[in-house]
Design a protein around this motif. Sequence first.
Motif, PDB file in Angstrom:
ATOM      1  N   PRO A   1       2.350  28.861 -56.428  1.00 32.41           N
ATOM      2  CA  PRO A   1       2.532  30.665 -56.288  1.00 32.41           C
ATOM      3  C   PRO A   1       3.461  31.014 -55.305  1.00 32.41           C
ATOM      4  O   PRO A   1       2.354  30.820 -53.691  1.00 32.41           O
ATOM      5  N   ASP A   2       3.501  31.812 -54.905  1.00 35.16           N
ATOM      6  CA  ASP A   2       4.038  33.159 -54.304  1.00 35.16           C
ATOM      7  C   ASP A   2       2.901  34.192 -54.705  1.00 35.16           C
ATOM      8  O   ASP A   2       2.302  34.228 -55.097  1.00 35.16           O
ATOM      9  N   CYS A   3       1.738  34.741 -53.217  1.00 34.69           N
ATOM     10  CA  CYS A   3       1.120  35.153 -53.352  1.00 34.69           C
ATOM     11  C   CYS A   3       1.139  36.940 -53.178  1.00 34.69           C
ATOM     12  O   CYS A   3       1.959  36.947 -53.150  1.00 34.69           O
ATOM     13  N   TRP A   4      -0.312  37.055 -54.589  1.00 34.48           N
ATOM     14  CA  TRP A   4       1.050  38.180 -55.061  1.00 34.48           C
ATOM     15  C   TRP A   4       0.422  39.683 -54.104  1.00 34.48           C
ATOM     16  O   TRP A   4       0.945  40.789 -54.334  1.00 34.48           O
ATOM     17  N   SER A   5      -0.475  39.431 -52.913  1.00 37.25           N
ATOM     18  CA  SER A   5      -0.938  40.127 -52.146  1.00 37.25           C
ATOM     19  C   SER A   5       0.146  40.256 -50.817  1.00 37.25           C
ATOM     20  O   SER A   5       0.684  41.664 -50.615  1.00 37.25           O
ATOM     21  N   CYS A   6       0.560  38.661 -50.105  1.00 38.46           N
ATOM     22  CA  CYS A   6       1.308  38.727 -49.187  1.00 38.46           C
ATOM     23  C   CYS A   6       2.572  38.418 -49.472  1.00 38.46           C
ATOM     24  O   CYS A   6       3.371  38.972 -48.501  1.00 38.46           O
ATOM     25  N   GLY A   7       2.979  38.176 -50.386  1.00 38.42           N
ATOM     26  CA  GLY A   7       3.871  37.390 -50.826  1.00 38.42           C
ATOM     27  C   GLY A   7       4.228  36.342 -50.232  1.00 38.42           C
ATOM     28  O   GLY A   7       5.724  35.512 -50.902  1.00 38.42           O
ATOM     29  N   ARG A   8       3.717  35.154 -49.333  1.00 40.66           N
ATOM     30  CA  ARG A   8       4.245  34.370 -48.849  1.00 40.66           C
ATOM     31  C   ARG A   8       3.719  32.824 -50.167  1.00 40.66           C
ATOM     32  O   ARG A   8       2.493  33.567 -51.087  1.00 40.66           O
ATOM     33  N   ARG A   9       4.588  32.142 -49.783  1.00 33.04           N
ATOM     34  CA  ARG A   9       4.178  30.876 -50.550  1.00 33.04           C
ATOM     35  C   ARG A   9       3.273  30.507 -50.810  1.00 33.04           C
ATOM     36  O   ARG A   9       2.602  30.265 -49.254  1.00 33.04           O
ATOM     37  N   VAL A  10       2.475  30.489 -51.557  1.00 33.10           N
ATOM     38  CA  VAL A  10       0.792  29.370 -51.050  1.00 33.10           C
ATOM     39  C   VAL A  10       0.962  27.907 -50.945  1.00 33.10           C
ATOM     40  O   VAL A  10       1.522  27.201 -51.742  1.00 33.10           O
ATOM     41  N   GLU A  11      -0.110  27.885 -49.854  1.00 36.21           N
ATOM     42  CA  GLU A  11       0.411  26.215 -50.057  1.00 36.21           C
ATOM     43  C   GLU A  11      -1.066  25.713 -50.807  1.00 36.21           C
ATOM     44  O   GLU A  11      -1.908  25.413 -50.432  1.00 36.21           O
ATOM     45  N   LEU A  12      -0.912  24.558 -51.872  1.00 34.65           N
ATOM     46  CA  LEU A  12      -1.272  23.795 -52.682  1.00 34.65           C
ATOM     47  C   LEU A  12      -2.426  22.831 -51.818  1.00 34.65           C
ATOM     48  O   LEU A  12      -1.070  22.070 -50.997  1.00 34.65           O
ATOM     49  N   PRO A  13      -3.265  22.570 -51.866  1.00 39.55           N
ATOM     50  CA  PRO A  13      -4.702  21.542 -51.282  1.00 39.55           C
ATOM     51  C   PRO A  13      -4.182  20.664 -52.803  1.00 39.55           C
ATOM     52  O   PRO A  13      -3.680  20.539 -52.945  1.00 39.55           O
ATOM     53  N   VAL A  14      -4.845  19.037 -51.455  1.00 38.35           N
ATOM     54  CA  VAL A  14      -4.560  18.603 -52.690  1.00 38.35           C
ATOM     55  C   VAL A  14      -5.642  18.246 -54.160  1.00 38.35           C
ATOM     56  O   VAL A  14      -6.477  19.743 -53.831  1.00 38.35           O
ATOM     57  N   ARG A  15      -5.160  18.068 -54.740  1.00 35.96           N
ATOM     58  CA  ARG A  15      -5.921  18.339 -56.216  1.00 35.96           C
ATOM     59  C   ARG A  15      -6.614  17.418 -56.608  1.00 35.96           C
ATOM     60  O   ARG A  15      -6.592  16.244 -56.311  1.00 35.96           O
TER      61      ARG A  15
ATOM     62  N   VAL B   1      -6.756  27.812 -59.343  1.00 39.13           N
ATOM     63  CA  VAL B   1      -7.233  28.755 -57.978  1.00 39.13           C
ATOM     64  C   VAL B   1      -7.096  28.202 -57.542  1.00 39.13           C
ATOM     65  O   VAL B   1      -7.844  27.507 -56.974  1.00 39.13           O
ATOM     66  N   THR B   2      -6.250  29.364 -56.332  1.00 40.85           N
ATOM     67  CA  THR B   2      -6.319  28.592 -55.008  1.00 40.85           C
ATOM     68  C   THR B   2      -6.105  29.795 -54.033  1.00 40.85           C
ATOM     69  O   THR B   2      -5.774  30.948 -54.359  1.00 40.85           O
ATOM     70  N   VAL B   3      -5.751  29.767 -52.739  1.00 41.69           N
ATOM     71  CA  VAL B   3      -6.761  30.283 -51.466  1.00 41.69           C
ATOM     72  C   VAL B   3      -5.366  30.749 -50.891  1.00 41.69           C
ATOM     73  O   VAL B   3      -4.225  29.710 -50.314  1.00 41.69           O
ATOM     74  N   CYS B   4      -4.935  31.664 -50.717  1.00 42.43           N
ATOM     75  CA  CYS B   4      -3.938  32.441 -49.513  1.00 42.43           C
ATOM     76  C   CYS B   4      -3.962  32.208 -48.198  1.00 42.43           C
ATOM     77  O   CYS B   4      -5.210  32.310 -47.968  1.00 42.43           O
ATOM     78  N   GLY B   5      -3.731  30.755 -47.738  1.00 43.15           N
ATOM     79  CA  GLY B   5      -4.048  30.715 -46.297  1.00 43.15           C
ATOM     80  C   GLY B   5      -3.471  31.643 -44.950  1.00 43.15           C
ATOM     81  O   GLY B   5      -3.836  31.699 -44.273  1.00 43.15           O
ATOM     82  N   GLY B   6      -2.524  32.552 -46.300  1.00 44.38           N
ATOM     83  CA  GLY B   6      -1.874  33.434 -44.678  1.00 44.38           C
ATOM     84  C   GLY B   6      -2.692  35.034 -44.966  1.00 44.38           C
ATOM     85  O   GLY B   6      -3.613  35.781 -43.858  1.00 44.38           O
ATOM     86  N   CYS B   7      -3.445  35.615 -46.402  1.00 41.67           N
ATOM     87  CA  CYS B   7      -4.352  36.795 -46.466  1.00 41.67           C
ATOM     88  C   CYS B   7      -5.325  36.257 -46.518  1.00 41.67           C
ATOM     89  O   CYS B   7      -6.664  37.340 -47.159  1.00 41.67           O
ATOM     90  N   GLY B   8      -6.174  34.776 -47.634  1.00 38.10           N
ATOM     91  CA  GLY B   8      -7.195  34.778 -47.981  1.00 38.10           C
ATOM     92  C   GLY B   8      -7.529  35.255 -49.650  1.00 38.10           C
ATOM     93  O   GLY B   8      -8.624  35.056 -49.763  1.00 38.10           O
ATOM     94  N   LYS B   9      -6.504  35.507 -50.159  1.00 34.78           N
ATOM     95  CA  LYS B   9      -6.465  35.980 -51.264  1.00 34.78           C
ATOM     96  C   LYS B   9      -6.313  35.041 -52.515  1.00 34.78           C
ATOM     97  O   LYS B   9      -6.060  34.032 -52.119  1.00 34.78           O
ATOM     98  N   GLN B  10      -7.307  35.119 -53.840  1.00 33.48           N
ATOM     99  CA  GLN B  10      -7.350  33.615 -54.586  1.00 33.48           C
ATOM    100  C   GLN B  10      -5.680  33.996 -55.264  1.00 33.48           C
ATOM    101  O   GLN B  10      -5.677  35.534 -55.678  1.00 33.48           O
ATOM    102  N   ASN B  11      -5.250  32.909 -55.487  1.00 27.63           N
ATOM    103  CA  ASN B  11      -3.857  33.164 -56.572  1.00 27.63           C
ATOM    104  C   ASN B  11      -4.681  32.161 -57.978  1.00 27.63           C
ATOM    105  O   ASN B  11      -4.835  31.759 -57.739  1.00 27.63           O
TER     106      ASN B  11
END
Length: 448
Positions: A331-345, A312-322
């Motif tokens: 993934p592309d954010c389900w809420s705002c459509g922006r590509r979610v930037e993955l943090p370090v794993r 589970v990761t968080v969209c940097g644009g809208c703050g929604k969980q993805n």
Amino acid sequence: MNGMLDAGRTLATETGEKITVERLYGSGGQGEVYRVRTPHGPRALKWYYPQLAETLQRRILESLIDRRWSDDRFLWPQAIVTDPHSKQPGFGYLMDVRPSRFHDLPALFRRDKAVSATTLRTLVTVALHIVEAYRTLHSKGIAYRDINWGNIFFDPATGDVLVCDNDNAVVEGETTTVAGTMDFMAPELVRGDRGARPGIQTDLHSLAVLLFLLLMNHHPFEGARALRIRCMDEAAKRRLFGTDPVFIYDPDDTSNRPDPGEQTTVVETWNVLPQILRSLFIKTFTVGLREPSRRVRETQWRDALSKVLDAVTVCGGCGKQNLAEPGGPPPDCWSCGRRVELPVRLRITVRRGGFSTTRDITLAPQARVYAHHLVDDPDRHDFTAVVGEVTEHARQRGRFGLTNRTDRAWTMRRPDGSAQAVPPGRTVGLKPGLLLELGGGAEAVFYD
């Protein structure tokens, strides 16, 4: 109280303990549930309707009570209760009172205010806990027989679950009066196939239906065909769920695809569901319909849900969980459509006796490493046993690290071979290439 039992009425357990009825909680298909006073404190009492207070049901209860099984995820029957002053036969059973923090699953679909803040992470956690609870029950050779969304309660803050109405559970192979709820029943039971009986194999189908409803907010067989049914009576349900069930996303049969104009929710949620879960739903609702032995097992659901939860990761644009595909692309954010930037794993490797298992954890802000991440085959995911936690630097906003929440030091090894201790309470930066020795045969490495 407008129930079968009046307030103040005195009942008794089979051992002679007095039970006093206080008030009616509610009623269901088999009986009424009351709050009662006992010598050991308040309890809940399920009292059967007269026509259902049968010898077979009593034998089932006696068998369950004799097991003296204690599991905080189940409101297990504790004692049979009768009315010694009544001339009419009747009985019920005691169980613990359901804590107020637990809400029924349909509350999610009703959009009740009490569960409105439930997050995607919590939903996946609920699904994981449900799977583990039924896995424990099945491992004891007990079939629940009536898995449906009315028997599961959950805490929207933690994802903890509570399984109720356990009086229909029986040892595999034994006879029971309950076959299930049609919307959740395996097709062979709905059809009444010769030799088909409720059991652990049919539970697996019901469990998959429950998980689909929880994650998709929709029934797996109610697509375009359901929209064409004018009257959803018992005959229509038998066709939809038993005679001719077609999964709405069957890859080889598109006749029951959801209508994009009328059934938008399931279309949107299916499109953002990680492939690891989609594959399991497809398997159990296609080949699993025809071959019950090939239905997805609880351990398969557990492992997949655990991996999705860790991704589970968080969209940097809208703050929604993805929900991201474990180990997959952003993934592309389900809420705002922006590509979610993955943090370090963080990739954790656990080595035991010549075997090794790996787990990947997306280190989003406030992500945690738990004790179950450090064992190869956890019986139960405990989200209170925190090993490490992603925290933000006190003076440098936007800079994060992994803080040691254990009572012993980790060892950090840099790519150049140098080492440094990470004592309890100290933090190591999220730098790709760093390796952590966590103890007990577990080590982890940060990577992009």
